[in-house]
Design a protein around this motif. Sequence first.
Motif, PDB file in Angstrom:
ATOM      1  N   PHE A 203       0.862  -1.180   0.000  1.00 52.15           N
ATOM      2  CA  PHE A 203       0.000   0.000   0.000  1.00 52.15           C
ATOM      3  C   PHE A 203       0.900   1.231   0.000  1.00 52.15           C
ATOM      4  O   PHE A 203       1.663   1.444   0.934  1.00 52.15           O
ATOM      5  N   ARG A 204       0.841   2.039  -1.043  1.00 53.94           N
ATOM      6  CA  ARG A 204       1.630   3.272  -1.087  1.00 53.94           C
ATOM      7  C   ARG A 204       0.769   4.423  -1.550  1.00 53.94           C
ATOM      8  O   ARG A 204      -0.141   4.246  -2.355  1.00 53.94           O
ATOM      9  N   CYS A 205       1.091   5.592  -1.058  1.00 54.91           N
ATOM     10  CA  CYS A 205       0.402   6.812  -1.474  1.00 54.91           C
ATOM     11  C   CYS A 205       1.396   7.685  -2.232  1.00 54.91           C
ATOM     12  O   CYS A 205       2.595   7.688  -1.927  1.00 54.91           O
ATOM     13  N   THR A 206       0.917   8.430  -3.203  1.00 54.26           N
ATOM     14  CA  THR A 206       1.807   9.314  -3.959  1.00 54.26           C
ATOM     15  C   THR A 206       2.389  10.407  -3.079  1.00 54.26           C
ATOM     16  O   THR A 206       3.466  10.927  -3.367  1.00 54.26           O
ATOM     17  N   LEU A 207       1.679  10.748  -2.004  1.00 51.26           N
ATOM     18  CA  LEU A 207       2.167  11.762  -1.057  1.00 51.26           C
ATOM     19  C   LEU A 207       2.164  11.156   0.338  1.00 51.26           C
ATOM     20  O   LEU A 207       1.109  10.764   0.837  1.00 51.26           O
ATOM     21  N   THR A 208       3.324  11.065   0.963  1.00 52.51           N
ATOM     22  CA  THR A 208       3.366  10.517   2.321  1.00 52.51           C
ATOM     23  C   THR A 208       3.004  11.569   3.352  1.00 52.51           C
ATOM     24  O   THR A 208       2.899  11.247   4.539  1.00 52.51           O
ATOM     25  N   ASN A 209       2.823  12.798   2.916  1.00 48.48           N
ATOM     26  CA  ASN A 209       2.227  13.844   3.748  1.00 48.48           C
ATOM     27  C   ASN A 209       0.956  14.307   3.037  1.00 48.48           C
ATOM     28  O   ASN A 209       1.030  14.850   1.928  1.00 48.48           O
ATOM     29  N   ILE A 210      -0.192  14.089   3.639  1.00 44.47           N
ATOM     30  CA  ILE A 210      -1.470  14.418   2.996  1.00 44.47           C
ATOM     31  C   ILE A 210      -1.798  15.894   3.226  1.00 44.47           C
ATOM     32  O   ILE A 210      -1.840  16.347   4.376  1.00 44.47           O
ATOM     33  N   PRO A 211      -2.032  16.676   2.167  1.00 42.45           N
ATOM     34  CA  PRO A 211      -2.376  18.091   2.350  1.00 42.45           C
ATOM     35  C   PRO A 211      -3.711  18.243   3.086  1.00 42.45           C
ATOM     36  O   PRO A 211      -4.620  17.437   2.910  1.00 42.45           O
ATOM     37  N   GLN A 212      -3.800  19.293   3.865  1.00 43.45           N
ATOM     38  CA  GLN A 212      -5.040  19.535   4.619  1.00 43.45           C
ATOM     39  C   GLN A 212      -6.223  19.826   3.710  1.00 43.45           C
ATOM     40  O   GLN A 212      -7.355  19.457   4.015  1.00 43.45           O
ATOM     41  N   THR A 213      -5.970  20.524   2.599  1.00 39.65           N
ATOM     42  CA  THR A 213      -7.062  20.977   1.736  1.00 39.65           C
ATOM     43  C   THR A 213      -6.753  20.688   0.277  1.00 39.65           C
ATOM     44  O   THR A 213      -5.592  20.508  -0.109  1.00 39.65           O
ATOM     45  N   GLN A 214      -7.804  20.676  -0.537  1.00 39.06           N
ATOM     46  CA  GLN A 214      -7.625  20.523  -1.979  1.00 39.06           C
ATOM     47  C   GLN A 214      -6.852  21.711  -2.541  1.00 39.06           C
ATOM     48  O   GLN A 214      -6.061  21.565  -3.473  1.00 39.06           O
ATOM     49  N   LEU A 226      -3.392   6.269  -4.634  1.00 42.39           N
ATOM     50  CA  LEU A 226      -2.873   5.099  -3.938  1.00 42.39           C
ATOM     51  C   LEU A 226      -2.446   4.039  -4.946  1.00 42.39           C
ATOM     52  O   LEU A 226      -3.074   3.880  -5.988  1.00 42.39           O
ATOM     53  N   LEU A 227      -1.392   3.315  -4.619  1.00 47.05           N
ATOM     54  CA  LEU A 227      -0.948   2.155  -5.387  1.00 47.05           C
ATOM     55  C   LEU A 227      -1.089   0.940  -4.486  1.00 47.05           C
ATOM     56  O   LEU A 227      -0.553   0.924  -3.369  1.00 47.05           O
ATOM     57  N   LEU A 228      -1.820  -0.085  -4.946  1.00 46.64           N
ATOM     58  CA  LEU A 228      -2.103  -1.259  -4.120  1.00 46.64           C
ATOM     59  C   LEU A 228      -1.579  -2.532  -4.764  1.00 46.64           C
ATOM     60  O   LEU A 228      -1.627  -2.690  -5.977  1.00 46.64           O
ATOM     61  N   HIS A 229      -1.111  -3.417  -3.913  1.00 44.20           N
ATOM     62  CA  HIS A 229      -0.767  -4.788  -4.317  1.00 44.20           C
ATOM     63  C   HIS A 229      -1.412  -5.691  -3.267  1.00 44.20           C
ATOM     64  O   HIS A 229      -0.745  -6.292  -2.432  1.00 44.20           O
ATOM     65  N   PRO A 230      -2.743  -5.807  -3.308  1.00 45.18           N
ATOM     66  CA  PRO A 230      -3.497  -6.298  -2.146  1.00 45.18           C
ATOM     67  C   PRO A 230      -3.400  -7.788  -1.867  1.00 45.18           C
ATOM     68  O   PRO A 230      -3.603  -8.220  -0.745  1.00 45.18           O
ATOM     69  N   ASP A 657       6.330  10.858  -3.034  1.00 40.33           N
ATOM     70  CA  ASP A 657       6.880   9.541  -3.378  1.00 40.33           C
ATOM     71  C   ASP A 657       6.947   9.483  -4.898  1.00 40.33           C
ATOM     72  O   ASP A 657       5.962   9.194  -5.575  1.00 40.33           O
ATOM     73  N   ILE A 658       8.126   9.768  -5.448  1.00 37.16           N
ATOM     74  CA  ILE A 658       8.222   9.991  -6.887  1.00 37.16           C
ATOM     75  C   ILE A 658       7.948   8.724  -7.687  1.00 37.16           C
ATOM     76  O   ILE A 658       7.429   8.781  -8.805  1.00 37.16           O
ATOM     77  N   GLN A 659       8.252   7.550  -7.136  1.00 32.27           N
ATOM     78  CA  GLN A 659       7.938   6.317  -7.865  1.00 32.27           C
ATOM     79  C   GLN A 659       6.433   6.092  -7.926  1.00 32.27           C
ATOM     80  O   GLN A 659       5.886   5.736  -8.976  1.00 32.27           O
ATOM     81  N   ALA A 660       5.751   6.300  -6.808  1.00 27.65           N
ATOM     82  CA  ALA A 660       4.293   6.144  -6.795  1.00 27.65           C
ATOM     83  C   ALA A 660       3.627   7.175  -7.708  1.00 27.65           C
ATOM     84  O   ALA A 660       2.671   6.866  -8.428  1.00 27.65           O
ATOM     85  N   LEU A 664       1.265   6.262 -10.958  1.00 26.28           N
ATOM     86  CA  LEU A 664      -0.104   6.764 -11.087  1.00 26.28           C
ATOM     87  C   LEU A 664      -0.246   7.565 -12.383  1.00 26.28           C
ATOM     88  O   LEU A 664      -1.239   7.407 -13.115  1.00 26.28           O
ATOM     89  N   LEU A 665       0.746   8.399 -12.687  1.00 29.86           N
ATOM     90  CA  LEU A 665       0.691   9.165 -13.931  1.00 29.86           C
ATOM     91  C   LEU A 665       0.706   8.247 -15.151  1.00 29.86           C
ATOM     92  O   LEU A 665       0.052   8.525 -16.154  1.00 29.86           O
ATOM     93  N   ALA A 666       1.443   7.146 -15.076  1.00 27.43           N
ATOM     94  CA  ALA A 666       1.462   6.183 -16.182  1.00 27.43           C
ATOM     95  C   ALA A 666       0.060   5.625 -16.419  1.00 27.43           C
ATOM     96  O   ALA A 666      -0.403   5.531 -17.568  1.00 27.43           O
TER      97      ALA A 666
END
Length: 911
Positions: A203-214, A226-230, A657-660, A664-666
Motif C-alpha cells: 500500500f503506497r500513497c503518492t504523497l506521504t504527507n497528505i495536504p489539509q485541503t484541496q 494510492l498504489l495497491l498490491h493487495p 513519493d516519486i515512484q508512486a 499513477l501518472l502512467a
Amino acid sequence: ALFISFNISAKCSYRFNNANIKINIYLPILIWWLIYRESLMHIISGHNMTHRDLCGDSSSTTTDSASPVPNSYESLEGGGYSGTSLRSPPAGVPAKQAPPFGYNYPTMHPAYQQNPAPKPNPSPSHGGYNPPGYQPYSQPFPSLSELSSALGGLGGVSELEAETLRPVNLLQERNILPPKRAPPPEPNLSNDLRKVNCSPDTFRCTLTNIPQTQALLNKARLPLGLLLHPFRDLTQLPVITSNTIVRCRSCRTYINPFVSFLDQRRWKCNLCYRVNDVPDEFMYNPVTRSYGEPHKRPEVQNSTVEFIASSDYMLRPPQPAVYLFLLDVSHNAVESGYLNVFCQSLLDNLEKLPGDTRTHIGFVTFDSTVHFYNLQEGLSQPQMLVVSDIDDVFIPTHDSLLVNLKESKELVKDLLNALPGMFTHTRETQSALGPALQAAYKLMSPTGGRVTVFQTQLPTLGAGLLQSREDPNLRSSTKNVLHLGPATDFYKKLALDCSGQQIGVDLFLLSSQYSDLASLACVSKYSAGSVFYYPSFHHIHNTAQKQKFQKDLQRYLTRKIGFEAVMRIRCTKGLSIHTFHGNFFVRSTDLLSLANVNPDSGFAVQMSIEESLADTSLACFQAALLYTSSKGKRRIRVHTLCLPVVSQLSEVFAGADIQAISCLLANMAIDRSISSSLSDARDALVNAVVDCLTAYRANGSNIQPSGLIAPAALRLFPLYVLALLKQKALRTGTSTRLDERVFSMCELKSQPLQQIMRMVHPDLYRIDNMTEQAALHLNDSVIPQPPLLQLTAEKLTREGAFLLDCGSVMYLWVGKCCNETFIRDVLGFQNYASLPSNMTEIPELQTTYSERTRAFISWLLESRTFLPAFHVVKDDASTKTSFFQHLVEDRTESAFSYYEFLLHIQQQMSK
C-alpha cells in the motif's frame, strides 16, 4: 477546467481545453501575490495530469450494468458512510496542445555541445561513450532557513525531511541517480505508528504527507492517489478466526492499529470518528490468553490481517476451484509448438494446482469448430465432442466436461499426452475464438472459476471476429497512433457477463502477426484476469520466448488464487476516491468486482480532498479484499495505511513519493491515450513536470537561483517521465507493433509498482569487475552490490560487461574487449569471438566469478514472481538494438536525450 499558471514574472496564462489562448498580465509583485494566494487556492487543476483531466472517460471506471448479479455484494461487504461522496470524475479536459517534443530540438547548452549526440545504436569506443557535459555549479544554494521562509515554514523538520527539500539544479547536477534502488519515503509518524504501518510493498500513497485541503494540493501540482498490491504473497500473515469481526457501525471500517480506545469498552473509528462499543468477545486476547486488553488483539497490532469470514459474508456456499483451458489448435498454433509446452507444463504441475478434493478441470479446443472433451470417470480414454455450429454454440453434455480432478486424473493425463499429436497434420487456418469463449461462459456459469485462453492469431470466424487494423507503414508515426481501443464491444460484454457469474478470463497471446490485442485484452480486463503476450513465439526459432513461456506457466499454474472476490477501499472522512485503474469491473461506485484475484496484480486509485482535514493530524486508508480461497474458505484480507496530515506546502513536497507518482501518472496517461489521443497523453505527462517544478519555483522564487530547480524528493521526476515517454506504450517515431504497444499499456495498468518501475526505468550494473567490497552476506553466500549506473551509453565501455534489469527481461551486454577471464569463468567460452549470438542463460560453472555473478542475479530475482527472459548481447550483434532502446537518457532519432528534455522543460516553464 480552467487552469491558471503563474510564473515569477507574474505572467498569467489561461488555457482552455486545446486552445492556446494566452492573456499576459504584468502586475506588481504585491498584487500578483494576493491573486496567487486568494485565487489559485480555489482553482481545480486543469491541463496537467492531475485527477480528472488526464483520465477523461476512463475505460477502467465503467459502471456498465451488464452483470446479471444484483448489487448484493455491496451490502455483503458493507457500504461506506454517507458523509463521503464517491463519485465518478467528470469528462476530462484535453491537455494544452504543445509542439511535439520528440523533434525540433532546442539550441543545446554550450557546455553540452562538445559531446556528439548518441545515435540510436551507438558503437562502443575505448574508455566509455560520451563524457558528461554538465558543468559544476558555482552559485550557492539557499540555506535551510531561507528555504523555510520561502516555502511557508519548516519548523521542526527532521534532518531527513530537510534533505528531501534541498534544491537541486537538474541542469548542473549530473549524477542524481542513487547508487542503490531508493526505498520508499518513510511517513513522518511516531515510532509506534511507524512500526505497525502497512508495508509500502502492499500500500503506497503518492504523497506521504497528505495536504489539509484541496487548495494546498492544487498548489503543489502533484497527483494524490494510492498504489495497491493487495493479494501479494506474504510470508507472515496474521490469520484471525473469530465469531465477531469488529467493524465501525457507521462506515464499516475494520478495527485496525490506528483506532483509538477511549476505554476498555469503547473505540473511536479512525476514518469517520464514530465511537463504537467493544464486543465482549473482543475483550479476550487469544494470543496472550488474557482478558481485558482489547488494544493488544492481533487486529489492533497488525496493519495487514486476514479474517476467516462467517456465513454472513457469503451469497452462496464457497465455490470449488474450477479451471477450464481454452486452446487454439489451428495450423498456426500447432506450428508454433506452444501446445507441447503447455501440455508438458500442466502435466508437471497438475498436483500443484491450487485446490482441494472438490477441484474441477476441463478442456476446450477450437479452430473453425469447437471441440469438447468428455473426461467422465470410468471411460477408457477421453472422448472428443465436436460442435460445428459456431453461430449458435451449445454445450453437448453438461455433466462430464468439467470433471473432478482427483477422480479423473488419469483421463486428464491421457488427454494432455495426446493433445499435441491430435492436430499435428491439421490444415485448419481459421480461428473461432468468440464462439469458444461463449461456450466456456455457458460451461462455467453454474460454478464460476478461471478460464485460461491460448490464442495465436486474429479471430476470423463467428462472434467476435476481427479484421486487421494495423498499417505497418504507420508504426513509426510521430502523429497519433490509431486503434488503441477495441474494434468491437463483444469481448467487453462477454467479460462483464463472466464477471457477473464469477468467471475470470486470462489470456495468453502467442502470435507472430497482428492479433488485435486492443480488442482481445478486454475479455481479461473487465473480468479481473491477466494478459500474457509472447510476440514471435516459436518453440524452435525463439528459444528465449519458449523459456519465458515455460517459466510463466509454472508460476501461473501454481500461484495462489482467490475466487468470487470483491474489494473496497475506504478513507478518512473528507477524502474521496474517484477513479480506479487495473483489471476489474466496478460493481458500484466504490466496489470492485474481481471474479479471480491473483498475487501478481496491482491496482491504482486517484483521490481528491473534498473537505478540509484541519481537524485531524492523521489520514487513513483501508483496503478490504473479500474472497474465496482455493480450499473453499471465505476470507477477508484487510490492509490499513496511516499518513500524517500537513498544512505547509514544503511538507507536501518533502513527502512526495516519486515512484508512486510516476506509476499513477502512467495509469492516467494510458487512459488518456485511449479516450483522447497519444499526443494528448504525452503532452499531459510533460505538463505534469512543468506544473510541479513551476509550483516549487513560484513558492520559493525569492531565493531560487537560475537553472531548472527541483526539490531533492522530486529530482528524478523529469527522468522518470522521459523514461515513460520512451516506453513502447507511449513512444512515437520508433517502429512499434500495435500489439506490443497495447501489451505495454496492459502491463502499466495492471502490474504492481515495483514491476512497473523496472519496466519504466531499468537497473543497469557493471558486473565484470564486481568485488566483495560492501557485499551482502546472506545464508553463507556473498552477494556483490555494484552501484546503479545511469541509463546512458556514456556508462558503457568495450572492456566491460553490463547487466540491464528491465523486469520482464534481462540483458547481459558484453563489450568487444571484455576481460577474457570473465567470459571464460562466467559465460563458459574462451573469448569474445566464440560467444554465440543467441545465448539465453548463464551456465553454472564452478568458479568464483560464476558463483559471484549468479549469486547477484539470484538476489535480484529473489522477490520476483515471474522470472525474466535472459539475453546475452554481443556488442556487434543485431540484437543490441533492443538493449540500447532502454538507455533512456540518450537521444534517439525521434526523442530527446535527458539533457535536452530538461532544456525543453525549462523552456516550457518560461512561457
